[in-house]
Design a protein around this motif. Structure first.
Motif, short mmCIF file in Angstrom:
data_model
loop_
_atom_site.label_atom_id
_atom_site.label_comp_id
_atom_site.label_asym_id
_atom_site.label_seq_id
_atom_site.Cartn_x
_atom_site.Cartn_y
_atom_site.Cartn_z
N HIS A 28 4.23 1.98 2.85
CA HIS A 28 4.05 1.01 3.06
C HIS A 28 2.57 0.74 3.88
CE1 HIS A 28 2.99 -2.70 5.87
NE2 HIS A 28 2.76 -2.16 6.56
N GLN A 29 2.71 2.49 4.39
CA GLN A 29 0.91 2.33 4.34
C GLN A 29 0.93 4.22 4.69
OE1 GLN A 29 0.28 2.02 8.39
NE2 GLN A 29 -1.26 2.93 9.03
N ALA A 30 -0.48 4.25 4.32
CA ALA A 30 -0.72 6.54 4.52
C ALA A 30 -1.81 6.93 5.05
CB ALA A 30 0.39 6.74 2.92
N THR A 31 -1.72 7.32 5.77
CA THR A 31 -2.94 8.05 6.70
C THR A 31 -3.37 9.46 6.15
OG1 THR A 31 -2.04 7.83 8.48
CG2 THR A 31 -2.79 5.78 7.79
N PRO A 32 -3.30 10.26 5.42
CA PRO A 32 -3.89 11.18 5.65
C PRO A 32 -5.29 12.04 6.09
CG PRO A 32 -4.08 11.09 3.56
CD PRO A 32 -3.69 9.41 4.01
#
Length: 126
Positions: A28-32
């Motif tokens: 759903h979401q990736a925030t590296p």
């Protein structure tokens, strides 16, 4: 987001580091995010204790482009097949908030901050 099936035969990779992500499947979401200090130094080891908070680059809010924040985009995707088929991937490296994704990714927000230091010895001769 419509779920799809990710079929991957082979992935060859040498390295993944510094908040790099290799993801197979739907997310759903990736925030590296990565905070890094890169030091190039001549001579003996560093004696000073370096802290992220001592440098403004790590305390500042990100200055995202306004066009990305306010842009309204309508998108319609038609998947002709429920499968995502990948035979082979040869990947040298992923680093500093980068993503290799096989599958759906609904939202991504990636950020990397690097403070470079060059510590050179004094070239004066005694």
């Amino acid at each position: 987001m419509h779920d799809r099936i990710s079929n991957v035969g082979q992935i060859y990779t040498i390295g993944i580091s510094n908040a790099g992500i290799l993801n197979i499947g739907d997310s759903h979401q990736a925030t590296p995010k990565a905070r890094t200090m890169a030091i190039q130094k001549e001579g003996p080891t560093i004696k000073k204790d370096l802290q992220f908070e001592d440098y403004s680059i790590f305390r500042q809010k990100a200055n995202w482009p306004k066009t990305l924040q306010s842009a309204k985009v309508r998108k319609k995707t038609i998947h002709h097949d429920v499968n995502i088929n990948v035979r082979q991937v040869s990947l040298m490296a992923l680093s500093t908030s980068s993503i290799f994704q096989v599958g759906n990714l609904n939202k991504i927000s990636s950020e990397a901050r690097v403070k470079h230091f060059r510590m050179l010895q004094d070239n004066e001769q005694n």
